[in-house]
Scaffold this active site. Structure first.
Site, PDB file in Angstrom:
ATOM      1  N   TYR A  29       0.815  -1.216   0.000  1.00 31.75           N
ATOM      2  CA  TYR A  29       0.000   0.000   0.000  1.00 31.75           C
ATOM      3  C   TYR A  29       0.854   1.274   0.000  1.00 31.75           C
ATOM      4  O   TYR A  29       0.551   2.215  -0.750  1.00 31.75           O
ATOM      5  CB  TYR A  29      -0.969  -0.010   1.180  1.00 31.75           C
ATOM      6  CG  TYR A  29      -2.350  -0.453   0.778  1.00 31.75           C
ATOM      7  CD1 TYR A  29      -2.608  -1.791   0.498  1.00 31.75           C
ATOM      8  CD2 TYR A  29      -3.394   0.450   0.646  1.00 31.75           C
ATOM      9  CE1 TYR A  29      -3.865  -2.219   0.119  1.00 31.75           C
ATOM     10  CE2 TYR A  29      -4.653   0.037   0.261  1.00 31.75           C
ATOM     11  CZ  TYR A  29      -4.886  -1.293   0.002  1.00 31.75           C
ATOM     12  OH  TYR A  29      -6.129  -1.698  -0.396  1.00 31.75           O
ATOM     13  N   GLU A  53       1.300   6.303  -7.174  1.00 28.72           N
ATOM     14  CA  GLU A  53       0.194   7.170  -7.589  1.00 28.72           C
ATOM     15  C   GLU A  53       0.569   8.639  -7.397  1.00 28.72           C
ATOM     16  O   GLU A  53       0.232   9.489  -8.246  1.00 28.72           O
ATOM     17  CB  GLU A  53      -1.059   6.835  -6.783  1.00 28.72           C
ATOM     18  CG  GLU A  53      -1.654   5.470  -7.107  1.00 28.72           C
ATOM     19  CD  GLU A  53      -2.862   5.160  -6.240  1.00 28.72           C
ATOM     20  OE1 GLU A  53      -3.536   6.114  -5.788  1.00 28.72           O
ATOM     21  OE2 GLU A  53      -3.142   3.969  -6.012  1.00 28.72           O
TER      22      GLU A  53
END
EC number: 4.2.1.134
Length: 318
Positions: free
Chosen positions: A242, A249
């Site tokens: 994560y 991102e």
């Protein structure tokens, strides 16, 4: 067993010759003060005594747990009554006529998503081994169609939570799916300049690895199967993946900001004397903050789930 006792560090052992055969593998539980060993009879019948020897055993029985024949009969009777009461309660609960249809839908949904992300992961891995770094630059053109399909289908997870098909919290699902689809459709899908950048490879790769554990876990849960290695991976793999996915991102957003500034794409000009224009690149800078807040929300949610599924089990008080 090797342990520290009255004789110091030593190998300690004992033997009990029971009156009748017992199961070969007892259940052992070690606490700070004692060792509890639960032995199961092979046949559920009454014993006249505990051991073959008629003489008094060297150990002292725990008479708080000792049952004579009448106590054993009462215990069996109580268990039967408890079982009957449980069946009566279950019979009063209205049965869902669509239960099997819902279960079949959830199994198919998770299976399709697992196959889709598996295709993405395998395709990207094979291309990486064959082409090396060159595979970074055409990842979008090779993988985008399947990623579009999987991420569009992922919107159903929000619907499943809204209508109560699954017990997953709504907010973490919305945060993850909205965030991914924003990156995929708005940032990458609308800018050709971004589609050939190496960061696309890392974004897609981290997304697919996470789902390789998540969807099979949910699919098996639908049919009441728990595979412990898969459960461990489901609630552990996110710890490194994560942050890496969130970082990829964020890099994608940062690289797209100059392009949106130059092209003016999605910028909104307001009809006013000052001719003010709301730059989409400015909104992306705000979105960067929201991105890290979203990662925190999902982190907190997954950490609670990990404690629930992998943390130490609480003892039930009788």
């Amino acid at each position: 067993a090797q342990g520290h006792g009255a004789k110091g560090d030593n190998i300690y052992e004992f033997q009990i010759e029971f009156l009748e055969p017992v199961e070969p593998k007892p259940v052992c539980r070690v606490t700070q003060r004692q060792l509890n060993i639960t032995v199961q009879k092979k046949e559920s019948n009454w014993w006249e005594r505990l051991t073959k020897q008629e003489k008094r055993p060297l150990f002292a029985p725990d008479f708080d747990r000792w049952l004579d024949e009448s106590d054993a009969e009462m215990e069996l009777k109580e268990k039967e009554e408890e079982k009957i009461n449980k069946m009566k309660i279950e019979s009063r609960v209205p049965k869902d006529p669509f239960k099997h249809l819902k279960k079949g839908y959830l199994i198919m949904y998770n299976l399709v998503q697992f196959l889709g992300f598996s295709w993405i992961f395998v395709n990207m891995t094979v291309r990486l081994f064959i082409l090396g770094k060159d595979s970074f630059y055409d990842t979008f053109h090779t993988i985008a169609d399947m990623m579009y399909f999987c991420q569009t289908l992922a919107v159903m997870e929000i619907m499943n939570s809204l209508i109560g098909l699954v017990r997953s919290p709504l907010i973490p699902a919305v945060v993850q799916i909205f965030g991914r689809n924003f990156i995929l459709f708005v940032v990458l899908g609308s800018l050709e300049e971004m589609q050939s950048k190496p960061v696309v490879f890392f974004v897609f790769y981290f997304w697919s690895i996470i789902e390789l554990f998540r969807y099979p876990y949910y699919m098996l849960s639908c049919i009441g199967i728990e595979w412990k290695p898969l459960t461990w991976l489901r609630y552990t793999a996110w710890i490194p993946l994560y942050p890496l996915g969130g970082l990829a991102e964020a890099v994608c957003i940062v690289q797209s900001i100059p392009i949106f500034s130059e092209t003016g794409k999605f910028s909104l000009g307001l009809p006013n004397p000052l001719n003010v224009t709301i730059q989409f690149s400015f909104l992306l800078q705000i979105y960067l903050i929201a991105l890290f807040l979203g990662v925190f929300v999902n982190f907190r949610h997954l950490y609670k789930q990990r404690k629930h599924h992998l943390g130490p089990k609480k003892r039930k008080m009788k």
